[in-house]
Motif scaffolding. Structure first.
Motif, short mmCIF file in Angstrom:
data_model
loop_
_atom_site.label_atom_id
_atom_site.label_comp_id
_atom_site.label_asym_id
_atom_site.label_seq_id
_atom_site.Cartn_x
_atom_site.Cartn_y
_atom_site.Cartn_z
N ALA A 62 9.52 -4.91 9.04
CA ALA A 62 8.81 -3.99 8.14
C ALA A 62 9.39 -2.58 8.21
O ALA A 62 9.58 -1.92 7.19
N ILE A 63 9.70 -2.12 9.42
CA ILE A 63 10.31 -0.78 9.56
C ILE A 63 11.67 -0.78 8.86
O ILE A 63 12.02 0.18 8.17
N GLY A 64 12.43 -1.85 9.03
CA GLY A 64 13.74 -1.95 8.37
C GLY A 64 13.61 -1.83 6.86
O GLY A 64 14.38 -1.13 6.20
N LYS A 65 12.60 -2.52 6.30
CA LYS A 65 12.38 -2.45 4.85
C LYS A 65 11.98 -1.04 4.43
O LYS A 65 12.43 -0.54 3.40
N MET A 66 11.12 -0.39 5.23
CA MET A 66 10.72 0.98 4.91
C MET A 66 11.92 1.92 4.93
O MET A 66 12.12 2.72 4.02
N LYS A 67 12.73 1.82 5.97
CA LYS A 67 13.84 2.77 6.16
C LYS A 67 14.96 2.54 5.16
O LYS A 67 15.78 3.43 4.94
N SER A 68 15.01 1.35 4.53
CA SER A 68 16.05 1.10 3.52
C SER A 68 15.54 1.38 2.10
O SER A 68 16.28 1.24 1.14
N ASP A 69 14.28 1.80 1.98
CA ASP A 69 13.68 2.12 0.68
C ASP A 69 13.66 3.64 0.50
O ASP A 69 13.05 4.35 1.30
N LYS A 70 14.33 4.12 -0.55
CA LYS A 70 14.44 5.57 -0.71
C LYS A 70 13.08 6.27 -0.84
O LYS A 70 12.94 7.42 -0.47
N GLU A 71 12.07 5.55 -1.35
CA GLU A 71 10.74 6.13 -1.50
C GLU A 71 9.99 6.21 -0.16
O GLU A 71 9.11 7.05 0.01
N MET A 119 0.84 -1.21 0.00
CA MET A 119 0.00 0.00 0.00
C MET A 119 0.87 1.26 0.00
O MET A 119 0.56 2.23 -0.69
N LEU A 120 1.96 1.23 0.77
CA LEU A 120 2.86 2.39 0.82
C LEU A 120 3.48 2.66 -0.54
O LEU A 120 3.67 3.81 -0.92
N SER A 121 3.82 1.60 -1.26
CA SER A 121 4.45 1.76 -2.57
C SER A 121 3.50 2.39 -3.59
O SER A 121 3.93 3.10 -4.48
N SER A 122 2.20 2.11 -3.44
CA SER A 122 1.24 2.61 -4.42
C SER A 122 0.50 3.87 -3.96
O SER A 122 -0.15 4.52 -4.77
N ASN A 123 0.58 4.22 -2.69
CA ASN A 123 -0.16 5.37 -2.16
C ASN A 123 0.84 6.40 -1.64
O ASN A 123 1.48 6.19 -0.62
N LYS A 124 0.96 7.51 -2.33
CA LYS A 124 1.93 8.55 -1.95
C LYS A 124 1.34 9.56 -0.97
O LYS A 124 1.98 10.56 -0.65
N ASN A 125 0.14 9.29 -0.47
CA ASN A 125 -0.52 10.24 0.44
C ASN A 125 -0.45 9.81 1.91
O ASN A 125 -1.12 10.38 2.74
N VAL A 126 0.35 8.80 2.22
CA VAL A 126 0.46 8.36 3.61
C VAL A 126 1.45 9.28 4.33
O VAL A 126 2.59 9.44 3.91
N GLY A 127 0.96 9.88 5.42
CA GLY A 127 1.80 10.81 6.18
C GLY A 127 2.49 10.17 7.36
O GLY A 127 3.51 10.65 7.83
#
Length: 124
Positions: free
Chosen positions: A67-76, A43-51
């Motif tokens: 999951a946090i690790g994956k988020m923090k290592s993804d430049k997007e 959902m995060l990858s497809s939705n750019k409106n998550v704050g």
């Protein structure tokens, strides 16, 4: 205005999602949800409106730490704030969540005033 961004709640328990969504919607926040970390990351990858993401730390398959690790290592995704939410409110848990990359920490049962304070600090 702060409340234009959506809050993504990632929790494997639909009752937790329902309770958090109800409280946040009453405070005029927009909420979306995912029942797994994998679904949330998609959902995060497809939705750019998550704050901000409210991340349950104890989930099957992929837990909140991974999951946090994956988020923090993804430049997007790395700049999206994450609030760790856990029932494991034992000594060292806050530190463990923050070391994993969380931007905030709340223990269950969630103190709504504390959550709102954190959300207002993190949502730009």
């Amino acid at each position: 205005m702060k409340n234009e961004k959506e809050i993504l709640i990632i929790d494997d328990d639909s009752k937790n999602i329902f309770a958090l969504s109800a409280v946040l919607k009453a405070k005029k926040f927009q909420c979306i949800s995912a029942l797994s970390a994998n679904q949330g990351l998609k959902m995060l990858s497809s939705n750019k409106n998550v704050g901000v993401v409210l991340m349950d730390m104890m989930m099957p398959e992929m837990d909140g730490y991974e999951a946090i690790g994956k988020m923090k290592s993804d430049k997007e995704l790395k700049n999206i704030p994450v609030i760790a939410i856990t029932a494991q409110a034992m000594t060292g848990d806050r530190e463990k969540c923050m070391e994993a990359g969380a931007d905030g920490y709340i223990s269950k049962p969630v103190n709504v005033d504390e959550l709102l304070l954190l959300l207002n600090q993190l949502i730009d």
